[in-house]
Enzyme design. Sequence first.
Site, PDB file in Angstrom:
ATOM      1  N   CYS A   1       0.803  -1.242   0.000  1.00 56.03           N
ATOM      2  CA  CYS A   1       0.000   0.000   0.000  1.00 56.03           C
ATOM      3  C   CYS A   1       0.828   1.282   0.000  1.00 56.03           C
ATOM      4  CB  CYS A   1      -1.017  -0.002   1.129  1.00 56.03           C
ATOM      5  SG  CYS A   1      -0.305  -0.198   2.770  1.00 56.03           S
TER       6      CYS A   1
ATOM      7  N   CYS B   1      -3.449  -2.398  -1.212  1.00 57.47           N
ATOM      8  CA  CYS B   1      -2.480  -3.376  -0.706  1.00 57.47           C
ATOM      9  C   CYS B   1      -2.188  -4.481  -1.717  1.00 57.47           C
ATOM     10  CB  CYS B   1      -2.982  -3.970   0.602  1.00 57.47           C
ATOM     11  SG  CYS B   1      -3.309  -2.729   1.862  1.00 57.47           S
TER      12      CYS B   1
ATOM     13  N   LYS C   1      -7.047  -9.090  10.467  1.00 59.24           N
ATOM     14  CA  LYS C   1      -6.845  -7.648  10.374  1.00 59.24           C
ATOM     15  C   LYS C   1      -8.129  -7.023   9.856  1.00 59.24           C
ATOM     16  CE  LYS C   1      -4.122  -4.097   8.078  1.00 59.24           C
ATOM     17  NZ  LYS C   1      -2.905  -3.797   7.320  1.00 59.24           N
TER      18      LYS C   1
ATOM     19  N   ARG D   1     -10.506  -0.365   1.970  1.00 59.93           N
ATOM     20  CA  ARG D   1      -9.869  -1.684   2.023  1.00 59.93           C
ATOM     21  C   ARG D   1     -10.863  -2.786   2.412  1.00 59.93           C
ATOM     22  NH1 ARG D   1      -5.167   0.518   1.276  1.00 59.93           N
ATOM     23  NH2 ARG D   1      -3.863   1.589   2.812  1.00 59.93           N
TER      24      ARG D   1
ATOM     25  N   LYS E   1      -5.632  -7.428  14.811  1.00 60.39           N
ATOM     26  CA  LYS E   1      -5.396  -5.991  14.667  1.00 60.39           C
ATOM     27  C   LYS E   1      -6.654  -5.294  14.220  1.00 60.39           C
ATOM     28  CE  LYS E   1      -2.846  -2.871  11.746  1.00 60.39           C
ATOM     29  NZ  LYS E   1      -2.150  -2.736  10.507  1.00 60.39           N
TER      30      LYS E   1
HETATM   31  C1  PBG Z   1      -0.348  -1.803   5.789  1.00 62.43           C
HETATM   32  C2  PBG Z   1      -0.536  -1.581   7.250  1.00 62.43           C
HETATM   33  C3  PBG Z   1      -1.403  -0.704   7.912  1.00 62.43           C
HETATM   34  C4  PBG Z   1      -1.092  -0.807   9.265  1.00 62.43           C
HETATM   35  C5  PBG Z   1      -0.105  -1.758   9.406  1.00 62.43           C
HETATM   36  N1  PBG Z   1       0.230  -2.238   8.148  1.00 62.43           N
HETATM   37  C6  PBG Z   1      -2.396   0.262   7.384  1.00 62.43           C
HETATM   38  C7  PBG Z   1      -3.544  -0.223   6.628  1.00 62.43           C
HETATM   39  O1  PBG Z   1      -3.817  -1.417   6.521  1.00 62.43           O
HETATM   40  O2  PBG Z   1      -4.219   0.650   6.078  1.00 62.43           O
HETATM   41  C8  PBG Z   1      -1.722  -0.007  10.376  1.00 62.43           C
HETATM   42  C9  PBG Z   1      -0.852   0.229  11.578  1.00 62.43           C
HETATM   43  C10 PBG Z   1      -1.340   1.278  12.500  1.00 62.43           C
HETATM   44  O3  PBG Z   1      -2.410   1.905  12.308  1.00 62.43           O
HETATM   45  O4  PBG Z   1      -0.649   1.525  13.504  1.00 62.43           O
HETATM   46  N2  PBG Z   1      -1.307  -2.535   5.140  1.00 62.43           N
END
Ligand code: PBG
Length: 328
Positions: A127, A135, A200, A222, A253
Amino acid sequence: MPDAERLDLTARPRRLRRLDSLRRLVAETRLSVDSLVYPIFIEPGSGIEQPIDAMPGQSILSPDRAANLARTAAGLGIPAVLLFGRPRHKDDTGSDAHAADGAVQEAIRRIKDAVPNLTVITDVCLCAYTSHGHCGILDDESIDNDRSVAAIARVALSHAEAGADLVAPSDMMDGRVGAIRAVLDDAGHPDTAILAYAAKYASAFYGPFREAADSAPAFGDRRSYQMDPPNIREALREIELDIAEGADIVMVKPALAYLDVIAAARRRFDLPLAAYNVSGEYAMVKAAVERGWIDEQKVVTESLTAIARAGAGIIVTYWALDFARWQG
Ligand code: PBG
């Protein structure tokens, strides 16, 4: 008639809360620096230390500065760092993400050189490297899952070749963990482990991070690849798939709004379980602290303890250095 001022109780749980030492003795959750992973944002160049507006206290660093910070983290007892890269140039396929001389790859080499015993984990995603900010790789306006997986596996391999101890795919494409495992094994990296961002969610709590990584999608969102917040059974299914494909560690996450997911994953699976205390969770506390509304050390310690109590043995947090200093 019983004495109203002296209840006839057999159980008085307060007995064990009388002293600080006694409370420590009976604590069910022990939060330790050993559990923490510190994220670092890497920018090409040298001598760069660019503060991130929405994440007070965090900066984007060039590889040389990142190596210094990694040394500091290791000196504080933090076992691992998680690297995020920014590209020299963006294009449709995020090609700079797998460049052997990219900023992350250089930072890996410098950190392993400076502090060999510090575990280096790398975020594997496109991304920040794609012109469209998604991504994966696009076919018109939709993501081509399988082409994206091939590109992501190539990024993971470039990190392994630079010396990463663990690669952490954060893209949420189907089948990427298995593809990465196969590519790493074929290329002679059987010992490089995979930390899968397994569950996630498509979360608004990533806002400040996207400013730091300059990775906001140019159109759309996303939600066709990251998970829908209402779902928990689906999270367990995602984790199960990643384990079957060869993940060594699985992650949930964000953390604080998803403690139930962490707890359910802990009950169901035996692999090490990580949780990501994300940028929005950090920014909200920082904003309230700046206004003098809450006590940072107490709120952070309570929050990280809650994440550990829910079942995460590994916590990725921007407070790792602060927490380590508070222990000292
Ligand atoms: C990349 C990624 C993201 C985060 C970690 N890896 C952002 C997203 O998915 O948009 C977020 C980490 C954070 O907010 O501390 N894909």
